[in-house]
Motif scaffolding. Structure first.
Motif, PDB file in Angstrom:
ATOM      1  N   GLY A   1       0.795  -1.214   0.000  1.00 58.43           N
ATOM      2  CA  GLY A   1       0.000   0.000   0.000  1.00 58.43           C
ATOM      3  C   GLY A   1       0.830   1.267   0.000  1.00 58.43           C
ATOM      4  N   MET A   2       2.082   1.176   0.497  1.00 58.10           N
ATOM      5  CA  MET A   2       2.918   2.367   0.590  1.00 58.10           C
ATOM      6  C   MET A   2       3.822   2.565  -0.621  1.00 58.10           C
ATOM      7  SD  MET A   2       2.241   4.000   3.345  1.00 58.10           S
ATOM      8  CE  MET A   2       3.685   5.040   3.362  1.00 58.10           C
ATOM      9  N   GLY A   3       4.146   1.509  -1.346  1.00 58.60           N
ATOM     10  CA  GLY A   3       5.057   1.655  -2.480  1.00 58.60           C
ATOM     11  C   GLY A   3       5.677   0.330  -2.858  1.00 58.60           C
ATOM     12  N   LYS A   4       6.766   0.396  -3.610  1.00 61.03           N
ATOM     13  CA  LYS A   4       7.466  -0.793  -4.086  1.00 61.03           C
ATOM     14  C   LYS A   4       8.787  -0.959  -3.345  1.00 61.03           C
ATOM     15  CE  LYS A   4       5.542  -0.809  -8.791  1.00 61.03           C
ATOM     16  NZ  LYS A   4       5.870  -0.788 -10.250  1.00 61.03           N
ATOM     17  N   VAL A   5       9.243  -2.230  -3.271  1.00 59.25           N
ATOM     18  CA  VAL A   5      10.474  -2.551  -2.563  1.00 59.25           C
ATOM     19  C   VAL A   5      11.440  -3.211  -3.540  1.00 59.25           C
ATOM     20  CG1 VAL A   5      11.472  -3.661  -0.536  1.00 59.25           C
ATOM     21  CG2 VAL A   5       9.069  -2.965  -0.517  1.00 59.25           C
ATOM     22  N   TYR A   6      12.699  -2.729  -3.533  1.00 59.79           N
ATOM     23  CA  TYR A   6      13.708  -3.222  -4.457  1.00 59.79           C
ATOM     24  C   TYR A   6      14.933  -3.723  -3.695  1.00 59.79           C
ATOM     25  CZ  TYR A   6      10.955  -0.476  -7.793  1.00 59.79           C
ATOM     26  OH  TYR A   6       9.933   0.038  -8.551  1.00 59.79           O
ATOM     27  N   LEU A   7      15.670  -4.598  -4.350  1.00 58.69           N
ATOM     28  CA  LEU A   7      16.931  -5.101  -3.803  1.00 58.69           C
ATOM     29  C   LEU A   7      18.086  -4.314  -4.405  1.00 58.69           C
ATOM     30  CD1 LEU A   7      18.568  -7.326  -2.232  1.00 58.69           C
ATOM     31  CD2 LEU A   7      18.622  -8.574  -4.405  1.00 58.69           C
TER      32      LEU A   7
ATOM     33  N   VAL B   1      20.725  -4.505   0.512  1.00 54.30           N
ATOM     34  CA  VAL B   1      19.780  -3.631   1.201  1.00 54.30           C
ATOM     35  C   VAL B   1      18.436  -3.694   0.482  1.00 54.30           C
ATOM     36  CG1 VAL B   1      21.501  -2.033   2.116  1.00 54.30           C
ATOM     37  CG2 VAL B   1      20.545  -1.636  -0.143  1.00 54.30           C
ATOM     38  N   ALA B   2      17.386  -3.426   1.226  1.00 58.23           N
ATOM     39  CA  ALA B   2      16.037  -3.319   0.662  1.00 58.23           C
ATOM     40  C   ALA B   2      15.652  -1.850   0.627  1.00 58.23           C
ATOM     41  CB  ALA B   2      15.046  -4.107   1.511  1.00 58.23           C
ATOM     42  N   ILE B   3      15.264  -1.364  -0.557  1.00 53.77           N
ATOM     43  CA  ILE B   3      14.920   0.048  -0.730  1.00 53.77           C
ATOM     44  C   ILE B   3      13.430   0.158  -1.025  1.00 53.77           C
ATOM     45  CG2 ILE B   3      15.289   2.110  -2.112  1.00 53.77           C
ATOM     46  CD1 ILE B   3      18.109   1.252  -2.576  1.00 53.77           C
ATOM     47  N   LYS B   4      12.709   0.852  -0.146  1.00 50.22           N
ATOM     48  CA  LYS B   4      11.284   1.081  -0.352  1.00 50.22           C
ATOM     49  C   LYS B   4      11.086   2.473  -0.941  1.00 50.22           C
ATOM     50  CE  LYS B   4       7.693  -0.422   1.823  1.00 50.22           C
ATOM     51  NZ  LYS B   4       6.685  -0.803   2.831  1.00 50.22           N
ATOM     52  N   VAL B   5      10.465   2.529  -2.117  1.00 50.70           N
ATOM     53  CA  VAL B   5      10.158   3.791  -2.783  1.00 50.70           C
ATOM     54  C   VAL B   5       8.680   4.096  -2.552  1.00 50.70           C
ATOM     55  CG1 VAL B   5      10.166   5.051  -4.953  1.00 50.70           C
ATOM     56  CG2 VAL B   5      11.923   3.334  -4.517  1.00 50.70           C
ATOM     57  N   ILE B   6       8.400   5.214  -1.902  1.00 54.10           N
ATOM     58  CA  ILE B   6       7.042   5.572  -1.515  1.00 54.10           C
ATOM     59  C   ILE B   6       6.223   5.964  -2.748  1.00 54.10           C
ATOM     60  CG2 ILE B   6       5.663   7.104  -0.066  1.00 54.10           C
ATOM     61  CD1 ILE B   6       7.419   5.096   1.456  1.00 54.10           C
ATOM     62  N   ARG B   7       4.964   5.608  -2.728  1.00 54.63           N
ATOM     63  CA  ARG B   7       4.070   5.945  -3.837  1.00 54.63           C
ATOM     64  C   ARG B   7       4.006   7.456  -4.035  1.00 54.63           C
ATOM     65  NH1 ARG B   7      -1.493   2.695  -2.967  1.00 54.63           N
ATOM     66  NH2 ARG B   7      -2.106   4.299  -4.478  1.00 54.63           N
ATOM     67  N   PRO B   8       3.930   7.903  -5.297  1.00 54.55           N
ATOM     68  CA  PRO B   8       3.934   9.354  -5.549  1.00 54.55           C
ATOM     69  C   PRO B   8       2.760  10.080  -4.911  1.00 54.55           C
ATOM     70  CG  PRO B   8       3.428   8.107  -7.565  1.00 54.55           C
ATOM     71  CD  PRO B   8       3.898   7.121  -6.548  1.00 54.55           C
ATOM     72  N   GLU B   9       1.608   9.381  -4.731  1.00 58.39           N
ATOM     73  CA  GLU B   9       0.458  10.047  -4.110  1.00 58.39           C
ATOM     74  C   GLU B   9       0.792  10.516  -2.702  1.00 58.39           C
ATOM     75  OE1 GLU B   9      -1.361   6.291  -5.952  1.00 58.39           O
ATOM     76  OE2 GLU B   9       0.636   7.107  -5.706  1.00 58.39           O
TER      77      GLU B   9
ATOM     78  N   ASN C   1      12.991  14.150   1.154  1.00 56.26           N
ATOM     79  CA  ASN C   1      12.711  15.420   0.480  1.00 56.26           C
ATOM     80  C   ASN C   1      12.651  15.309  -1.037  1.00 56.26           C
ATOM     81  OD1 ASN C   1      12.804  17.087   2.929  1.00 56.26           O
ATOM     82  ND2 ASN C   1      14.968  16.562   2.954  1.00 56.26           N
ATOM     83  N   GLY C   2      13.044  14.167  -1.602  1.00 58.35           N
ATOM     84  CA  GLY C   2      13.064  14.009  -3.039  1.00 58.35           C
ATOM     85  C   GLY C   2      11.676  13.908  -3.638  1.00 58.35           C
ATOM     86  N   THR C   3      11.632  13.852  -4.970  1.00 63.31           N
ATOM     87  CA  THR C   3      10.353  13.732  -5.670  1.00 63.31           C
ATOM     88  C   THR C   3       9.617  12.469  -5.243  1.00 63.31           C
ATOM     89  OG1 THR C   3      11.319  14.886  -7.557  1.00 63.31           O
ATOM     90  CG2 THR C   3       9.264  13.680  -7.949  1.00 63.31           C
ATOM     91  N   ARG C   4      10.370  11.362  -5.121  1.00 56.02           N
ATOM     92  CA  ARG C   4       9.809  10.113  -4.612  1.00 56.02           C
ATOM     93  C   ARG C   4      10.552   9.760  -3.326  1.00 56.02           C
ATOM     94  NH1 ARG C   4       7.571   6.652  -8.528  1.00 56.02           N
ATOM     95  NH2 ARG C   4       7.189   5.211  -6.797  1.00 56.02           N
TER      96      ARG C   4
END
Length: 592
Positions: free
Chosen positions: A39-45, A54-62, A97-100
């Motif tokens: 629900g919060m975004g996607k997770v990448y390796l 490391v696991a990187i979670k990128v938050i949804r743009p909304e 603080n970034g765009t995503r």
């Protein structure tokens, strides 16, 4: 808070390939695979520069478009970076603080509890006790950092070989601030909420204890304690009805029933939860063996440990076509940059006639043929520099030896020596017979201003260490001071200030900061070499152990190591820093 929440599925589906809408890098982290989405975004390796996954979670743009979410998210990330527990996945990097917005945590090679139970069924009692005790230790550290998890559920608990890892603590609090939670985006799982949470009342650490009891019931039976179904129906049962514990093993009944008390005050503390686990295990101390999980679940850990590496970026194609190979024309080997590739060997000496003995006082150059423009590679130093006239004399001597024998060479060299003794330059004449004073000068007689001086290298300055500096927001440090200590003021061309806006600032003219990567060891050499200059580093990017290089406009260099942050109930906001200063280091180790 963490960012690791793989999708359910077989172990072979854990590392999903990147798709067209997936980024290939995040702030310099090269992505290797997609671990899942929620629900919060996607997770990448990805991997740190030192090779740790490391696991990187990128938050949804909304969410990123909501300013209140960003404010809370930054606050929770800052708090989460202080969480350093054995049973949590530490937050090692983030950008709020970034765009995503995104955050990076240590990758845990293990399935979630939700995946393990859905695939292999309920866990044995001994494993449940070790699971809950580890989760209680994690909550103890999380609550100590001033965080209430709010979304403790089986998919936020990862099963590693040495125990569980609680992840995603604090994200639900940030999501609660957005209008998206009332427009189709659901954060939190109704089956694992506490009564006060479902009723919209105050959330406390006891809320997480209720969820801990629900997770224990799920792990032991394979089903939620308040059943499944519509959200409204489940929430009603949580608030007004008793849980169904009919399938819970007897040894776990007291632990789970006490955690699921409707009144938050009646629930045990996390310390009492650990004691209840010890009592149920009939041991005063819980011991976690290497095989604490069933074999089928442990096999999933093995698969997840084989994390793939990011795809290598192919080199760009050459703009010019390669020359066709000709057996009659030697192909010119490509010259690697200095320090890369194997050294190029010197050509073998060509055969020559053995000359007669040369008088000891004659300075004949060795006849080994060396290319005039031999590149300098490690292990192959440049030939010693000779005066231009001396080299011509040496070559002339070799030619004379091969044609006329040693007598003429001896006469030539003897004549040359006499001219040298009389004040003339060594070698006397060029190949064309004309005098060349500029090339015939004796090195001993050369004006020092015209010679290449050997650079004078200053030794590196000794470091000065200042431990445990509490730098309060609104104060600054001056690295040139004999005693580096906080001084009031944040705006005034200071060398390093803690701005009340929440960032470290290098305002002095020529001053720069460099935020070193997680795990990167700071040193004078590392700070000199790194060129990722900035003038500000936001505090929400810092965690315990993170280091910042400081270069002042006055020539000093420093290394700041973060050791901690002020507690939330502290009357002042400050960071605890260790500071190492190398004074006048900018001009040392180089030409003065």
């Amino acid at each position: 808070m963490s960012g690791q929440q793989p999708d359910r599925g077989s172990a072979a589906q854990v590392f999903q390939p990147l798709e067209g809408d997936d980024p290939t890098t995040i702030a310099g982290y090269r992505l290797a695979a997609r671990l899942g989405a929620g629900g919060m975004g996607k997770v990448y390796l990805s991997y740190t520069p030192g090779g740790r996954p490391v696991a990187i979670k990128v938050i949804r743009p909304e969410f990123g478009e909501d300013p209140e979410f960003r404010r809370r998210f930054a606050q929770e990330v800052q708090s989460a970076q202080r969480v350093q527990g054995l049973f949590t996945a530490p937050v090692i990097d983030a950008d709020t603080n970034g765009t995503r917005p995104w955050l990076a945590t240590a990758y845990v090679p293990g399935p979630s509890l939700a995946d393990a139970v859905a695939t292999h069924g309920a866990l044995p009692v001994e494993a449940v006790l070790l699971l809950i005790a580890g989760m209680a230790e994690a909550l103890h550290v999380i609550h100590g950092a001033g965080i209430v998890h709010r979304d403790l559920k089986p998919s936020n608990v990862l099963l590693a070989a040495d125990g569980p890892r609680v992840i995603d603590f604090g994200i639900a609090y940030a999501a609660d601030a957005t209008s998206l939670t009332g427009s189709g985006v659901t954060i939190g799982t109704p089956s694992f909420m506490a009564p006060e949470q479902a009723a919209g009342k105050k959330v406390t650490p006891a809320t997480d204890v209720f969820a801990l009891g629900q997770v224990a019931a799920y792990a032991a039976t394979g089903s939620p304690a308040f059943g499944e179904g519509t959200s409204h129906g489940v929430l009603y049962r949580i608030v007004h009805e008793e849980p169904d514990l009919s399938g819970v093993p007897e040894r776990l009944l007291e632990l789970i029933s006490r955690c699921l008390a409707k009144d938050p005050a009646a629930r045990p503390s996390v310390t009492e939860v650990i004691r209840l686990c010890q009592t149920a295990n009939a041991e005063t101390v819980l011991r976690r063996p290497e095989d604490w999980l069933p074999g089928a679940v442990a096999a999933d850990i093995t698969v997840r440990a084989a994390a793939p590496a990011p795809a290598q970026t192919p080199p760009p194609p050459s703009s010019a076509p390669a020359a066709a190979y000709s057996p009659t024309v030697p192909a010119a080997p490509s010259t690697p940059p200095p320090g890369y590739g194997p050294p190029t060997p010197h050509p073998a000496p060509q055969p020559y006639s053995t000359p007669p003995p040369v008088p000891a006082h004659a300075h004949a150059y060795a006849p080994t043929q060396v290319p005039a423009h031999t590149p300098a590679y490690p292990g192959h130093p440049q030939p010693p520099k000779r005066g231009g006239k001396g080299l011509l004399v040496a070559l002339a001597a070799v030619l004379v030896f091969g044609i006329a024998g040693g007598g003429m060479a001896y006469a030539l060299l003897t004549d040359d020596e006499k001219k040298t003794a009389g004040g003339s330059s060594q070698g006397g004449r060029t190949a064309g017979g004309g005098e060349d004073a500029a090339q015939n000068a004796d090195p001993k007689d050369t004006d020092p201003k015209d010679a290449d001086p050997k650079p004078e290298v200053k030794p590196d300055p000794e470091p000065a260490d200042y431990k445990g500096i509490n730098l309060t927001a609104g104060y600054h440090l001056t690295l040139g001071d004999d005693e580096v200590r906080p001084q009031v003021g944040e705006d005034g061309s200071y060398e390093l200030s803690y701005d009340t806006g929440g960032y470290l600032d290098a305002e002095a003219e020529g001053g720069t900061l460099v935020l070193l990567d997680p795990g990167q060891q700071g040193s004078l050499a590392a700070c000199r070499a790194d060129t990722r200059f900035t003038e500000t580093v936001y505090v929400n990017k810092l965690s315990k152990g993170r280091q910042v290089c400081v270069t002042t406009g006055t020539g000093h260099m420093g290394l700041v190591t973060v050791q901690g942050f002020s507690a939330e109930d502290s009357p002042s906001t400050y960071m605890t820093l260790d500071v190492t200063v190398w004074r006048n280091a900018v001009n040392s180790g180089s030409d003065s």
